[in-house]
Motif scaffolding. Sequence first.
Motif, mmCIF file in Angstrom:
data_model
loop_
_atom_site.group_PDB
_atom_site.id
_atom_site.type_symbol
_atom_site.label_atom_id
_atom_site.label_comp_id
_atom_site.label_asym_id
_atom_site.label_seq_id
_atom_site.Cartn_x
_atom_site.Cartn_y
_atom_site.Cartn_z
ATOM 1 N N SER A 228 10.566 99.892 129.624
ATOM 2 C CA SER A 228 9.999 98.546 129.692
ATOM 3 C C SER A 228 11.106 97.515 129.753
ATOM 4 O O SER A 228 12.213 97.739 129.267
ATOM 5 C CB SER A 228 9.083 98.268 128.496
ATOM 6 O OG SER A 228 9.824 97.880 127.375
ATOM 7 N N GLY A 229 10.796 96.413 130.380
ATOM 8 C CA GLY A 229 11.761 95.313 130.470
ATOM 9 C C GLY A 229 11.015 94.003 130.440
ATOM 10 O O GLY A 229 9.917 93.881 130.997
ATOM 11 N N THR A 230 11.556 93.027 129.751
ATOM 12 C CA THR A 230 10.926 91.697 129.741
ATOM 13 C C THR A 230 11.997 90.649 130.015
ATOM 14 O O THR A 230 13.182 90.865 129.746
ATOM 15 C CB THR A 230 10.278 91.353 128.378
ATOM 16 O OG1 THR A 230 11.310 91.187 127.404
ATOM 17 C CG2 THR A 230 9.301 92.408 127.934
ATOM 18 N N ALA A 231 11.559 89.531 130.549
ATOM 19 C CA ALA A 231 12.464 88.404 130.785
ATOM 20 C C ALA A 231 11.716 87.116 130.517
ATOM 21 O O ALA A 231 10.509 87.018 130.777
ATOM 22 C CB ALA A 231 12.977 88.430 132.217
ATOM 23 N N ALA B 48 6.509 97.587 132.889
ATOM 24 C CA ALA B 48 6.476 98.826 132.099
ATOM 25 C C ALA B 48 6.207 100.018 133.011
ATOM 26 O O ALA B 48 5.356 99.946 133.915
ATOM 27 C CB ALA B 48 5.398 98.732 131.035
ATOM 28 N N TYR B 49 6.963 101.065 132.770
ATOM 29 C CA TYR B 49 6.735 102.332 133.474
ATOM 30 C C TYR B 49 6.406 103.387 132.426
ATOM 31 O O TYR B 49 7.116 103.516 131.414
ATOM 32 C CB TYR B 49 7.993 102.751 134.251
ATOM 33 C CG TYR B 49 7.960 104.191 134.697
ATOM 34 C CD1 TYR B 49 7.368 104.537 135.914
ATOM 35 C CD2 TYR B 49 8.499 105.204 133.899
ATOM 36 C CE1 TYR B 49 7.322 105.868 136.321
ATOM 37 C CE2 TYR B 49 8.455 106.533 134.303
ATOM 38 C CZ TYR B 49 7.866 106.863 135.512
ATOM 39 O OH TYR B 49 7.810 108.176 135.912
ATOM 40 N N THR B 50 5.333 104.092 132.641
ATOM 41 C CA THR B 50 4.956 105.174 131.726
ATOM 42 C C THR B 50 4.727 106.430 132.547
ATOM 43 O O THR B 50 3.940 106.405 133.507
ATOM 44 C CB THR B 50 3.638 104.832 130.989
ATOM 45 O OG1 THR B 50 3.753 103.512 130.482
ATOM 46 C CG2 THR B 50 3.359 105.779 129.857
ATOM 47 N N LEU C 160 8.931 97.521 122.636
ATOM 48 C CA LEU C 160 9.907 98.307 121.887
ATOM 49 C C LEU C 160 9.928 99.744 122.382
ATOM 50 O O LEU C 160 8.903 100.276 122.816
ATOM 51 C CB LEU C 160 9.562 98.290 120.403
ATOM 52 C CG LEU C 160 9.504 96.919 119.747
ATOM 53 C CD1 LEU C 160 9.141 97.044 118.288
ATOM 54 C CD2 LEU C 160 10.835 96.205 119.896
ATOM 55 N N PRO C 161 11.086 100.382 122.293
ATOM 56 C CA PRO C 161 11.130 101.778 122.707
ATOM 57 C C PRO C 161 10.325 102.618 121.721
ATOM 58 O O PRO C 161 10.294 102.322 120.540
ATOM 59 C CB PRO C 161 12.617 102.124 122.601
ATOM 60 C CG PRO C 161 13.150 101.193 121.576
ATOM 61 C CD PRO C 161 12.358 99.921 121.710
ATOM 62 N N GLY C 162 9.672 103.612 122.218
ATOM 63 C CA GLY C 162 8.907 104.475 121.315
ATOM 64 C C GLY C 162 7.529 103.941 121.009
ATOM 65 O O GLY C 162 6.742 104.589 120.337
ATOM 66 N N VAL C 163 7.239 102.723 121.481
ATOM 67 C CA VAL C 163 5.910 102.156 121.226
ATOM 68 C C VAL C 163 5.143 102.114 122.544
ATOM 69 O O VAL C 163 5.617 101.584 123.535
ATOM 70 C CB VAL C 163 5.996 100.724 120.660
ATOM 71 C CG1 VAL C 163 4.595 100.155 120.437
ATOM 72 C CG2 VAL C 163 6.781 100.717 119.366
ATOM 73 N N LEU D 166 15.372 95.301 127.248
ATOM 74 C CA LEU D 166 15.240 96.540 128.019
ATOM 75 C C LEU D 166 15.026 97.670 127.028
ATOM 76 O O LEU D 166 15.711 97.724 126.002
ATOM 77 C CB LEU D 166 16.525 96.824 128.806
ATOM 78 C CG LEU D 166 16.781 96.007 130.069
ATOM 79 C CD1 LEU D 166 18.171 96.319 130.598
ATOM 80 C CD2 LEU D 166 15.729 96.315 131.131
ATOM 81 N N ALA D 167 14.099 98.535 127.317
ATOM 82 C CA ALA D 167 13.854 99.634 126.380
ATOM 83 C C ALA D 167 13.577 100.914 127.151
ATOM 84 O O ALA D 167 12.929 100.896 128.207
ATOM 85 C CB ALA D 167 12.661 99.291 125.495
ATOM 86 N N TYR D 168 14.106 102.000 126.614
ATOM 87 C CA TYR D 168 13.783 103.305 127.171
ATOM 88 C C TYR D 168 13.473 104.250 126.014
ATOM 89 O O TYR D 168 14.215 104.296 125.015
ATOM 90 C CB TYR D 168 14.950 103.872 128.001
ATOM 91 C CG TYR D 168 14.727 105.327 128.359
ATOM 92 C CD1 TYR D 168 13.767 105.688 129.305
ATOM 93 C CD2 TYR D 168 15.441 106.350 127.719
ATOM 94 C CE1 TYR D 168 13.525 107.024 129.604
ATOM 95 C CE2 TYR D 168 15.217 107.681 128.019
ATOM 96 C CZ TYR D 168 14.249 108.022 128.963
ATOM 97 O OH TYR D 168 14.005 109.328 129.253
ATOM 98 N N GLY D 169 12.398 104.977 126.145
ATOM 99 C CA GLY D 169 12.064 105.948 125.123
ATOM 100 C C GLY D 169 11.755 107.299 125.759
ATOM 101 O O GLY D 169 10.967 107.382 126.711
ATOM 102 N N TYR D 170 12.435 108.321 125.247
ATOM 103 C CA TYR D 170 12.133 109.693 125.684
ATOM 104 C C TYR D 170 11.423 110.384 124.544
ATOM 105 O O TYR D 170 11.875 110.313 123.391
ATOM 106 C CB TYR D 170 13.427 110.437 126.041
ATOM 107 C CG TYR D 170 13.203 111.920 126.216
ATOM 108 C CD1 TYR D 170 12.736 112.426 127.429
ATOM 109 C CD2 TYR D 170 13.429 112.807 125.155
ATOM 110 C CE1 TYR D 170 12.497 113.782 127.575
ATOM 111 C CE2 TYR D 170 13.195 114.162 125.300
ATOM 112 C CZ TYR D 170 12.733 114.647 126.514
ATOM 113 O OH TYR D 170 12.486 115.987 126.659
ATOM 114 N N ASN D 171 10.314 111.033 124.838
ATOM 115 C CA ASN D 171 9.572 111.699 123.776
ATOM 116 C C ASN D 171 9.110 113.079 124.209
ATOM 117 O O ASN D 171 8.658 113.277 125.341
ATOM 118 C CB ASN D 171 8.344 110.850 123.387
ATOM 119 C CG ASN D 171 7.503 111.518 122.314
ATOM 120 O OD1 ASN D 171 6.476 112.116 122.606
ATOM 121 N ND2 ASN D 171 7.956 111.427 121.078
#
Lengths: 737, 223
Positions: free
Chosen positions: A618-621, A637-639, A170-173, A589-594
Amino acid sequence: MRVDFDLRIHKFTKMDKNIMNNKVDTMRLLIMIILLLITYDATAQLQIKGHVKDIKAGPIMGANVYLKGTLVGTSTNIDGLFDFTIDISTEQTLVVRALGYEQKELAIHPEQTSIIMVILEPMKIAIDEVVITGNSYSYGENKALKRVDALDVVLQGGSQGDVLNAFQILPGVQKGGDDGKLYVRGGDTRETQIFINGMHVLSPYTTTANNIPSRSRYSPFLFKGMNMSLGAYSAEYGQALSSVLSMETKDITTNKLGLNISPLSVGGGGTVAWNNGSLSSNINYTNMSLYNTMIPDNYDWQKDYQSLAGEFELKTQLSPRTIHKLFVSYDNTTYQRGVEEPFSTNSLRNIDMDGSNYFINSVIESVSSKGTKLFLGTAYSHSDLRYKNARVAGDNYSRQGDELHLKAMLRKKVGRGYSIRLGAEAYLFDNQETYVDKSYIQTLDNQYSNTLSALFWDNKFRIVKSLYTSLAYRLEYTSSFNSYSHLPKVSLHWVASPLQLSATIGRYSQLPNYTIQNVVDQETALHYQLSATYDKRSFLFKLELYKKVYDGLSLKEGLNYTSNGYGYSQGIDLFLKGKIFRRKIDYTLAYGYNDAQRQEMEYPLMATPSYATRHNISGTAKYFISPLKIYIGASYAYTSGRTYHNPNRSGFMNASTAPIHNLDLNITALISPSIILYAYTTNVLGKEHVYGYDYAATPNNVGIYERRAIVNNRDRFFFVGLFFSLRKSAAYDVSTF
Amino acid sequence: MKNLLLIACIILGISGTWANEKEKSEKESNDFEYHLGIAIDSLSHVHTFQGGVATCNFLKRIEDRFPNEWLTTYYIGYLNMKLSLFADSSMKKGMLDEAQKYLAKLLAYRQVDRSELSALNAYYYYVLIASKPEVNGPIYYRKVIEECNKAIRYNKQNPRAHLILSMFKNKMNAFQGGKQEDYCHTLERVESLFQNAKTKKYYPSWGMDDLKREKTQNCTAKK
């Protein structure tokens, strides 16, 4: 009376005329008596004809048209027409009901002759059917996101069969790569609290050695639904500054029996069901000896990691509307590991860990005949951690934590547009921490007790069509601070499926870390949140903007801690979920900016904490190869880099690690209806993940503080397990609960 | 005068007969079983979607009039499930939601037959899966099995629970590319359960048509 006569059937009308022609008084009297006898029950027959349409003037087929309180009625035909005859003497009520439309009632007069035109409006959604999807993500039986429950968790790429891992998409997690715990929207891991059946879990993570990711203590197969709220959650939940993960155990199930085996674990369990209940249990034993022998890691294991964990649940249907669930879990973990800390003399030792954890959860849920729902819950958590040679050889450290959580709650829907939830709860917390140094002198004896009582009140109502609001308030009293916290929450939701827009402001509080003395009040966070959700069929898109303003954080000033710390965390989350390639691949697909900064604990100034990373992708399939009956799951996942403090530079939290790229794969093969093979590997790319650096306390002879990278004990982890279902009643069901 | 008295007697006679008829009609209108019987009997003659909806509407009127009778609620739930199989996509969801609402409502009746309730729950999930197998199959397949087993625990002889479970297992096997070896034999056993079922008046007795259809589709060649 007159009207009744006019409309009476032909036979009576003719006779009435004959009688009225006589002029004898006695006859008149007799006639009057007779008339009274006849007309006492006199009613008219009236043909009712009409047309039922929707607001776009389209005919409504199958509408139920009838006289209120009677069986007299009919259904509309394909053209929306109805026609039936009724006996009528006085005004009556005609009811028109149709599936998906608001009911309409009309007055019918005995004189009614015209054709009745009825226009029905689409049914307004009842308040309890409105699911606000902003801020929360669900697995399992939840209307917000109808997803497969435990299997969905297991099959998801990168989940490693773990509940908590499943939410990292999840985005933000963020899942801490070094400790395996959840970090939500720039908040510390302790700001995310976990609840089972509405009751708090004190220690949800397994105990592990340093830099080995922990997992959830609980198997995903225990639960029928999981809901992760990333902020601005219900006033029912307290003591969480950032987010809440709420999980609900399954209801009464059927007989089951299963076993599982892998190079590192063996386990099994089952369920026995009877008319009004079921009893489930599961035991798992994990021992890393074989695995460490086959694939050694960087650690010097003197005694390999091993754990024994058991779960037990008794579910009883006390009456058709009352269910009781008793859930008990226990686990014990031990290991002994040789360590030698760099930059420290005399640090060679064997850390010997022995940790136990109990959790008992008993809840009763009942629904009255009028729809009032009553919830009563009790949960007791106990954790006991004991370390030998914790800091130096010969010392002893122990920590025991106990928590009793009591809760009572009422929920009631009033009409279709209002619902209320109110309740009271108490947390009784006790923590004992001791440290005895190698000379057997007790240098730490920290006893902490606290009672927190709370009242909460949450009501939702519809303002106008599609526009809903929620007003909530939570009052907490903390015994150790002798203080009250006022926690209001207001939210506004525009729900026009498939689109939802939400705006929420809420205040949340949490007790400071129990190890901190001298603080004067609870820590608080004010959440602002705007979200838009588009959810249609299997496609979901979410956009959320959030800001959390922290206040009262624990801050070391001089020699003591105060409640003068503060900070903020703000950002944007984007989430996309759907199916591609002829709907054969499920993807997310998730993107989170913090952007987070805070001044707390030993921070001398505002800085970005190491756990809050700026960009997270992050992305899952997931793909099912039908002929082979194999599910393949992948997650990437990219951090962006974590901040850390480099004493060789000026400033504070003045450096950043390299970004982390991680690719995980898993395969689930349905070998036969009763055997499933599950395998996964983490970090397929084999990249080294650096989470920060440990620096020497003093500079070396050339004035440089030497450092060592904080990395996992192994770059990659493989798992292969076989799951057997020993009952033929359910195919591919490895659940024992 | 004589004529007038004669007329009066006739009128009184008529009104007496009328009153008797009214009393009879009132008695009928207060007789729950009488009306439920009409509704259930009508079902055996109904062969159209519209006719099914009309019967469902009649049952809803009976429910309004006799709110303490679980059988009406049961039949409304069942009819909604059955009708959803023939409804177009715009109505299907509404009917399934309605069925779910009535299933929840059934829980409130103390006298409800728990075995029949579980069997109906199982049928609901069965229909739900049939409406969207790809999406609902993985989510609800366990529910069908669990509810059937629960129904059988309450009443080992419940023919509907056995029938749904057998049909569902057969479909699962077909989906997995296999075949349920003893399916016809199982259906024979279910048939004997239907034949030996001793139910009260107007108790749930549906399922025989489904059984016959299954036998025709799967067991004709063997015979």
